[in-house]
Write an enzyme that holds these catalytic residues in place. Structure first.
Site, mmCIF file in Angstrom:
data_model
loop_
_atom_site.group_PDB
_atom_site.id
_atom_site.type_symbol
_atom_site.label_atom_id
_atom_site.label_comp_id
_atom_site.label_asym_id
_atom_site.label_seq_id
_atom_site.Cartn_x
_atom_site.Cartn_y
_atom_site.Cartn_z
ATOM 1 N N LYS A 71 20.280 37.872 32.746
ATOM 2 C CA LYS A 71 21.568 37.937 33.463
ATOM 3 C C LYS A 71 21.915 36.650 34.202
ATOM 4 C CE LYS A 71 21.811 42.928 33.978
ATOM 5 N NZ LYS A 71 22.150 44.057 34.855
ATOM 6 N N ALA A 133 15.414 44.617 47.084
ATOM 7 C CA ALA A 133 16.171 43.384 47.335
ATOM 8 C C ALA A 133 16.155 42.486 46.104
ATOM 9 C CB ALA A 133 15.584 42.664 48.544
HETATM 10 P P1 ATR Z 1 15.946 44.337 39.473
HETATM 11 O O1 ATR Z 1 16.583 43.122 38.881
HETATM 12 O O2 ATR Z 1 15.911 45.530 38.540
HETATM 13 O O3 ATR Z 1 16.512 44.707 40.800
HETATM 14 P P2 ATR Z 1 13.724 42.891 40.535
HETATM 15 O O4 ATR Z 1 14.634 41.748 40.750
HETATM 16 O O5 ATR Z 1 12.387 42.678 39.925
HETATM 17 O O6 ATR Z 1 14.405 44.008 39.642
HETATM 18 O O7 ATR Z 1 13.576 43.626 41.959
HETATM 19 C C1 ATR Z 1 12.678 44.594 42.161
HETATM 20 C C2 ATR Z 1 12.788 45.113 43.610
HETATM 21 O O8 ATR Z 1 11.990 46.275 43.668
HETATM 22 C C3 ATR Z 1 12.243 44.165 44.649
HETATM 23 O O9 ATR Z 1 12.946 44.373 45.845
HETATM 24 C C4 ATR Z 1 10.799 44.621 44.789
HETATM 25 O O10 ATR Z 1 10.226 44.397 46.052
HETATM 26 P P3 ATR Z 1 9.552 42.978 46.468
HETATM 27 O O11 ATR Z 1 10.690 42.083 46.881
HETATM 28 O O12 ATR Z 1 8.625 43.313 47.572
HETATM 29 O O13 ATR Z 1 8.824 42.489 45.232
HETATM 30 C C5 ATR Z 1 10.939 46.101 44.623
HETATM 31 N N1 ATR Z 1 9.717 46.698 44.096
HETATM 32 C C6 ATR Z 1 9.255 46.615 42.829
HETATM 33 N N2 ATR Z 1 8.097 47.288 42.720
HETATM 34 C C7 ATR Z 1 7.821 47.800 43.950
HETATM 35 C C8 ATR Z 1 6.772 48.615 44.491
HETATM 36 N N3 ATR Z 1 5.757 49.026 43.740
HETATM 37 N N4 ATR Z 1 6.844 48.954 45.803
HETATM 38 C C9 ATR Z 1 7.873 48.552 46.564
HETATM 39 N N5 ATR Z 1 8.887 47.776 46.112
HETATM 40 C C10 ATR Z 1 8.859 47.422 44.836
#
Ligand code: ATR
Length: 283
Positions: A71, A133
């Site tokens: 994207k 985020a």
């Molecule tokens: P997308 O583009 O689908 O939003 P991403 O950019 O990889 O995916 O974002 C994933 C989000 O989910 C992030 O906010 C991530 O938290 P971190 O900033 O701490 O990495 C959160 N996330 C993913 N796996 C997680 C988990 N097991 N527990 C808590 N937060 C998680």
């Protein structure tokens, strides 16, 4: 409609791509409106993004949707960006206007449209908390800000990532605050929110038994809770919120609404949303 010499091609690029429901949704809409178009998946690896975009021009493809992880990486190869795509910094729809490639983002307006159409939720003046985020949180935060919410809180495992997103979204009086999940501040802000949006992958199949927060004491009736996951249809996060009196919605609404807006960009024709919704649920 049989494919013939006049058929126009629309598609989706991503890596992986085999799980996508977009072809089923869009082809059902083409069929319903008698459009001589076909929507196909293209598996494009990160190193091939530039040549894939050149291929859109060379092959006269009418447009493509763009999904993870491309994207942002498609942007340098496009000719123009819509205001939404520029502000969000991500493109989910590319339209080929006689060789000029224009990048749009229908995720953010799709989310806001789904709140209105599926849940009769008007954003103006509302207090919202987003869990997560990442890229999805960013598009949703910008969409909600544009739609006139009064306050935004970002709740994320890594506070620094939330703070970074808050900074990009902040403007004038609109300054999101950031909290860690299950902190007393997070619980208080969630209790005070009209809308809560879960944007992380936590709880997605096959990891159905986990939730992004463990304290649910904040849930109350009068709140709308959306989880952008649609598989499972109801995450444990959503079912727990529903048990405690909140209204809930999953990610299907946003997916269908963004597809409808993309369809309208590809075809300049009003999208047959009920047909698209039915195709999504029947697949
Ligand atoms: P997308 O583009 O689908 O939003 P991403 O950019 O990889 O995916 O974002 C994933 C989000 O989910 C992030 O906010 C991530 O938290 P971190 O900033 O701490 O990495 C959160 N996330 C993913 N796996 C997680 C988990 N097991 N527990 C808590 N937060 C998680």
């Amino acid at each position: 409609m049989p494919i013939n010499g006049q058929t126009e091609i629309v598609g989706i690029i991503g890596d992986p791509i085999h799980h996508t429901k977009s072809p089923v949704i869009h082809n059902a809409a083409f069929e319903a409106l008698g459009k001589n178009c076909a929507y196909v998946p293209f598996h494009v690896r990160p190193d091939d993004v530039e040549s894939a975009i050149a291929g859109i021009r060379a092959l006269g493809i009418r447009g493509v949707n763009v999904t993870v992880p491309h994207k942002q990486s498609v942007i340098p190869f496009l000719d123009e960006l819509s205001a939404d795509a520029r502000e969000i910094g991500a493109v989910n729809t590319i339209v080929n206007h006689e060789g000029t490639l224009i990048g749009h983002n229908t995720d953010a307006p799709g989310f806001v449209k789904s709140l209105q159409d599926d849940h009769q939720f008007t954003c103006k003046g509302k207090r919202v908390s987003i869990i997560g985020a990442g890229g999805s949180a960013r598009a949703i935060a910008i969409g909600l800000k544009r739609a006139g919410i009064s306050h935004l809180s970002l709740i994320n495992r890594t506070k620094a990532t939330a703070a970074e997103l808050a900074q990009t979204v902040a403007d004038g009086q609109f300054v999101p605050d950031c909290f860690e999940p299950d902190s007393s501040d997070a619980v208080a802000t969630l209790a005070n929110s009209d809308l809560i949006v879960q944007t992380t992958s936590v709880g997605m199949s096959p990891n159905n038994q986990v939730t992004p927060v463990t304290d649910f004491s904040w849930v109350r009736s009068g709140q709308l809770v959306i989880d952008i996951i649609y598989s499972p249809e109801t995450t444990l996060f959503l079912s727990t919120c529903a048990k405690n009196g909140a209204k809930i919605g999953n990610g299907a609404g946003m997916l269908i609404a963004q597809a409808a807006l993309a369809f309208e960009l590809f075809t300049n024709t009003a999208a047959p949303i009920p047909v698209m919704r039915k195709a999504f649920y029947e697949q």
